[in-house]
Design a protein around this motif. Sequence first.
Motif, mmCIF file in Angstrom:
data_model
loop_
_atom_site.group_PDB
_atom_site.id
_atom_site.type_symbol
_atom_site.label_atom_id
_atom_site.label_comp_id
_atom_site.label_asym_id
_atom_site.label_seq_id
_atom_site.Cartn_x
_atom_site.Cartn_y
_atom_site.Cartn_z
ATOM 1 N N ARG A 109 -10.878 1.976 -2.683
ATOM 2 C CA ARG A 109 -10.117 2.198 -1.455
ATOM 3 C C ARG A 109 -9.851 0.868 -0.742
ATOM 4 N NH1 ARG A 109 -9.275 7.238 0.439
ATOM 5 N NH2 ARG A 109 -7.505 6.112 1.323
ATOM 6 N N GLY A 110 -8.647 0.747 -0.246
ATOM 7 C CA GLY A 110 -8.266 -0.468 0.476
ATOM 8 C C GLY A 110 -7.990 -1.664 -0.418
ATOM 9 N N ALA A 111 -7.867 -1.448 -1.736
ATOM 10 C CA ALA A 111 -7.824 -2.589 -2.666
ATOM 11 C C ALA A 111 -6.446 -3.214 -2.851
ATOM 12 C CB ALA A 111 -8.400 -2.193 -4.020
ATOM 13 N N SER A 112 -5.447 -2.793 -2.082
ATOM 14 C CA SER A 112 -4.150 -3.473 -2.219
ATOM 15 C C SER A 112 -4.265 -4.946 -1.815
ATOM 16 C CB SER A 112 -3.091 -2.811 -1.339
ATOM 17 O OG SER A 112 -2.894 -1.502 -1.757
ATOM 18 N N PHE A 147 -3.367 -1.672 -5.409
ATOM 19 C CA PHE A 147 -4.392 -0.639 -5.618
ATOM 20 C C PHE A 147 -4.536 -0.109 -7.039
ATOM 21 C CE2 PHE A 147 -5.126 4.152 -4.628
ATOM 22 C CZ PHE A 147 -6.492 4.040 -4.447
ATOM 23 N N GLU A 205 1.303 4.532 -3.939
ATOM 24 C CA GLU A 205 1.890 3.195 -4.084
ATOM 25 C C GLU A 205 3.155 3.261 -4.952
ATOM 26 O OE1 GLU A 205 -1.227 3.656 -3.523
ATOM 27 O OE2 GLU A 205 -1.796 2.078 -2.134
ATOM 28 N N SER A 260 0.864 -1.184 0.000
ATOM 29 C CA SER A 260 0.000 0.000 0.000
ATOM 30 C C SER A 260 0.893 1.224 0.000
ATOM 31 C CB SER A 260 -0.813 0.056 1.288
ATOM 32 O OG SER A 260 -1.769 -0.940 1.321
ATOM 33 N N ALA A 261 0.261 2.388 -0.110
ATOM 34 C CA ALA A 261 0.968 3.648 0.094
ATOM 35 C C ALA A 261 1.279 3.770 1.583
ATOM 36 C CB ALA A 261 0.067 4.796 -0.328
ATOM 37 N N THR A 293 -2.710 8.205 0.730
ATOM 38 C CA THR A 293 -3.783 8.236 -0.278
ATOM 39 C C THR A 293 -4.815 9.319 0.065
ATOM 40 O OG1 THR A 293 -3.437 5.873 -0.553
ATOM 41 C CG2 THR A 293 -5.395 6.784 -1.593
HETATM 42 N N1 ASP Z 1 -3.590 3.113 -0.528
HETATM 43 C C1 ASP Z 1 -4.921 2.699 -0.910
HETATM 44 C C2 ASP Z 1 -5.952 3.258 0.059
HETATM 45 O O1 ASP Z 1 -5.594 3.922 1.034
HETATM 46 C C3 ASP Z 1 -5.057 1.213 -1.059
HETATM 47 C C4 ASP Z 1 -4.775 0.395 0.191
HETATM 48 O O2 ASP Z 1 -4.217 0.903 1.150
HETATM 49 O O3 ASP Z 1 -5.100 -0.801 0.164
HETATM 50 O O4 ASP Z 1 -7.126 3.092 -0.156
#
Ligand code: ASP
Length: 467
Positions: free
Chosen positions: A203-206, A189, A123, A37-38, A43
């Motif tokens: 969002r959160g897709a890593s 992501f 990322e 992820s970042a 993000t």
């Molecule tokens: N950096 C992206 C987010 O904050 C993906 C992730 O963290 O999974 O949504």
Amino acid sequence: MIVMKFGGTSVGSAEAIQQVVEIVRKYRERDLLVVLSAMSTVTDSLREMAAEACGGTEPSSSLSALRKRHDETIRALAEGEERNRALEVCEGLIDELSGILHGITLLKELSPRSVDLVSSFGERLSVVVVSAALRSAGLSSLPVDAREYVKTNERYTEAEVNFAETERRLSAGLVPMVSDGRIPIITGFIGSTDEGVTTTLGRGASDYTASLVAGAIQAEEVWIWTDVDGAMTADPRMVEDARVLKEISYLEAAEMSYFGAKVLHPMTMQPAVKQEIPIRIRNTFRTENGGTVISSRTFEAPLGVKAVTSIDRLCLIVVEGTSLSRTPDTHARLFKTTAERKTQVIMITQASSEHDICLVVDEKDSQGTVRALKKEFRHEVAEGSLEEISVQPDLAVVAVVGGGMKGTPGIAARTFGILGEHGVNIIAIAQGSSELNISFIVERNDLQKTVQLVHASFGLGEDGDFE
Ligand code: ASP
Ligand code: ADP
Ligand code: MG
């Protein structure tokens, strides 16, 4: 081969990345591919910068902070040639981002396509930092930009993956790197369209990127390294005595994440389940703990329920009137309207009288959806076969989840009994025929109390009869 994904907190500081280096070193022999992820909050901050630019102000101080954070992290972790190279690459990326933000400032226009391009930098930067840290520690790694491999449609900010093409590219591109003894450090992501335009997978897709990689290369396992000990009986930020679930099924994990357990992106299970690749959730900062294993296996909870999850900030849209029961195409038009707007309908309830139907949507989607529905049904409302479409804001959905709920009577009675005793008003209820969850709507103000009460009533806390 094992795919390891490290989330935002796990790569959020030099100390955290040091921990990542130790984990990679420890499992090196198992042929690793790493998805990142970042750095934490990056993000969000990139999106805020894009919004600020769209308002006509260059986000110079946030951009300098971003540059400084990555710069200092590289200096703390890498040395010599590795350090210089990483500093140079990050500098180039920040300059590119600066140019894009400048363009947005001039145009005062921000499309979802531009949001994705700006979001992608988090990322793209983190893989350079972590790869430099690994190389400085003597681990042969290389940063990989997933946009070359993960191909998607043009649904910016929530792009859908072209599985066949993505699998083909990932396996052809990454397996040779691993065979050569290198550890690919892959951006989570992000992806790109057939034309090469940058997209993001939501969002959160890593987590999802990690399981896409695992599916494509037929990995033995996917390990999701995060800041909690595993998938838990409730969000530990909401319920103090929430416990780690040692083992849950793909279906249970999917249901939990769909209904708000942020620890996993809801799409993560999809590529893994096809090939039965186990997903482990582990704590980067407490490696001694075993975490959660998600696979086809699960255990039986005494009362059938394993977790209580929730999604906050929702609205209920109510469509009511005789048109619903008398005119069969009213439902079709209703869902055509939400589909055209790409509104995600989180829950639907309808009583058997068919007099009204309630849709639960995220608060950010509510205004636009109501506007579209009012337009679609303006004639019915004018002639009185539908009432004015109404919206109830400030709601949350709570879901009680567990594979063992099927065939276990009394779950609804226990849930609603305890809430009744404590004066919590239930606004709507839904249960799918899979019987893997019961979900219901409460006011936002009652959310934490509701989750805590239900969690305790199923004995999910520390002193409950539950393993
Ligand atoms: N950096 C992206 C987010 O904050 C993906 C992730 O963290 O999974 O949504
Ligand atoms: P990462 O940056 O590692 O991807 P996330 O913030 O996306 O981490 O997900 C981890 C967070 O998910 C935890 O800190 C926790 O607060 C939250 N969470 C919500 N529900 C649950 C749950 N049922 N089990 C574990 N964690 C949960
Ligand atoms: Mg996450």
